[in-house]
Design a protein around this motif. Structure first.
Motif, PDB file in Angstrom:
ATOM      1  N   LYS A  13       0.836  -1.200   0.000  1.00 18.81           N
ATOM      2  CA  LYS A  13       0.000   0.000   0.000  1.00 18.81           C
ATOM      3  C   LYS A  13       0.868   1.246   0.000  1.00 18.81           C
ATOM      4  O   LYS A  13       1.818   1.352   0.772  1.00 18.81           O
ATOM      5  CB  LYS A  13      -0.922   0.026   1.216  1.00 18.81           C
ATOM      6  N   ALA A  14       0.554   2.166  -0.884  1.00 18.82           N
ATOM      7  CA  ALA A  14       1.297   3.435  -0.973  1.00 18.82           C
ATOM      8  C   ALA A  14       0.902   4.353   0.177  1.00 18.82           C
ATOM      9  O   ALA A  14      -0.218   4.291   0.684  1.00 18.82           O
ATOM     10  CB  ALA A  14       1.009   4.101  -2.310  1.00 18.82           C
ATOM     11  N   GLY A  15       1.832   5.207   0.574  1.00 18.38           N
ATOM     12  CA  GLY A  15       1.546   6.242   1.569  1.00 18.38           C
ATOM     13  C   GLY A  15       1.683   5.793   3.016  1.00 18.38           C
ATOM     14  O   GLY A  15       1.136   6.436   3.906  1.00 18.38           O
ATOM     15  N   GLU A  70      -4.986   1.451  -7.675  1.00 22.85           N
ATOM     16  CA  GLU A  70      -4.489   2.824  -7.544  1.00 22.85           C
ATOM     17  C   GLU A  70      -3.815   3.074  -6.197  1.00 22.85           C
ATOM     18  O   GLU A  70      -3.069   4.050  -6.054  1.00 22.85           O
ATOM     19  CB  GLU A  70      -5.632   3.833  -7.738  1.00 22.85           C
ATOM     20  N   GLU A  71      -4.069   2.226  -5.228  1.00 28.51           N
ATOM     21  CA  GLU A  71      -3.527   2.435  -3.880  1.00 28.51           C
ATOM     22  C   GLU A  71      -2.187   1.741  -3.638  1.00 28.51           C
ATOM     23  O   GLU A  71      -1.603   1.910  -2.571  1.00 28.51           O
ATOM     24  CB  GLU A  71      -4.524   1.927  -2.829  1.00 28.51           C
ATOM     25  N   VAL A  72      -1.717   0.959  -4.605  1.00 32.85           N
ATOM     26  CA  VAL A  72      -0.472   0.222  -4.373  1.00 32.85           C
ATOM     27  C   VAL A  72       0.713   0.953  -4.993  1.00 32.85           C
ATOM     28  O   VAL A  72       0.556   1.779  -5.888  1.00 32.85           O
ATOM     29  CB  VAL A  72      -0.556  -1.233  -4.895  1.00 32.85           C
ATOM     30  N   VAL A  73       1.888   0.605  -4.507  1.00 32.81           N
ATOM     31  CA  VAL A  73       3.113   1.244  -4.979  1.00 32.81           C
ATOM     32  C   VAL A  73       3.318   0.980  -6.471  1.00 32.81           C
ATOM     33  O   VAL A  73       2.935  -0.070  -6.984  1.00 32.81           O
ATOM     34  CB  VAL A  73       4.356   0.779  -4.191  1.00 32.81           C
ATOM     35  N   GLU A  74       3.930   1.935  -7.117  1.00 39.89           N
ATOM     36  CA  GLU A  74       4.247   1.795  -8.533  1.00 39.89           C
ATOM     37  C   GLU A  74       5.195   0.620  -8.715  1.00 39.89           C
ATOM     38  O   GLU A  74       6.152   0.450  -7.965  1.00 39.89           O
ATOM     39  CB  GLU A  74       4.895   3.081  -9.046  1.00 39.89           C
ATOM     40  N   ALA A  85       7.424  -1.064   5.057  1.00 39.84           N
ATOM     41  CA  ALA A  85       7.186  -2.112   4.062  1.00 39.84           C
ATOM     42  C   ALA A  85       7.041  -1.524   2.666  1.00 39.84           C
ATOM     43  O   ALA A  85       7.525  -2.105   1.693  1.00 39.84           O
ATOM     44  CB  ALA A  85       5.957  -2.923   4.435  1.00 39.84           C
ATOM     45  N   GLU A  86       6.391  -0.394   2.556  1.00 42.98           N
ATOM     46  CA  GLU A  86       6.205   0.243   1.238  1.00 42.98           C
ATOM     47  C   GLU A  86       7.552   0.494   0.562  1.00 42.98           C
ATOM     48  O   GLU A  86       7.754   0.147  -0.603  1.00 42.98           O
ATOM     49  CB  GLU A  86       5.445   1.557   1.392  1.00 42.98           C
ATOM     50  N   ARG A  87       8.495   1.091   1.287  1.00 43.75           N
ATOM     51  CA  ARG A  87       9.807   1.383   0.710  1.00 43.75           C
ATOM     52  C   ARG A  87      10.540   0.100   0.334  1.00 43.75           C
ATOM     53  O   ARG A  87      11.223   0.037  -0.691  1.00 43.75           O
ATOM     54  CB  ARG A  87      10.651   2.216   1.680  1.00 43.75           C
TER      55      ARG A  87
END
Length: 114
Positions: A47-49, A87-91, A59-61
């Motif tokens: 999940k982004a953000g 749209e909510e997940v990391v690129e 975890a995102e990074r």
């Protein structure tokens, strides 16, 4: 050498996602072909953000770092069950399927499950 790492646990509360991603990073440094498949609560790790306290892993990074040289696939059914949209997940992380996991399993030289 193709390695598939499957993670089932949530991003926080246990260290399985953290350790699975650390291993993915180490393997990618060795020019390995690495795919990480997140399923169950592990999909939340993409999940982004995310905002974590200073000194605590994010975890995102870590997921983003894997996507620079490897693949991160997310169980689409697991995403839907948790209300997580594309749209909510990391690129770089991709919605996926059990059929794609089956194919990745067949093609992998090693399969590791966290």
């Amino acid at each position: 050498m193709k390695t598939l790492i499957i993670v089932n646990d949530p991003p926080y509360g246990t260290e399985r996602l953290y350790n699975g991603l650390r291993l993915a990073h180490a393997l990618l440094k060795r020019e390995g072909d690495v795919t990480v498949f997140l399923m169950g609560d592990a999909v939340s790790g993409a999940k982004a953000g995310q905002k974590t306290p200073d000194g605590f892993y994010n975890a995102e990074r870590m997921v983003k770092r894997v996507t620079t040289k490897g693949r991160v696939l997310l169980c689409g059914t697991c995403m839907d069950a948790r209300g997580l949209t594309d749209e909510e997940v990391v690129e770089g992380a991709e919605r996926s399927t059990m059929d794609a996991l089956a194919e990745a399993t067949e093609q992998a030289d090693k399969v590791l499950v966290f």
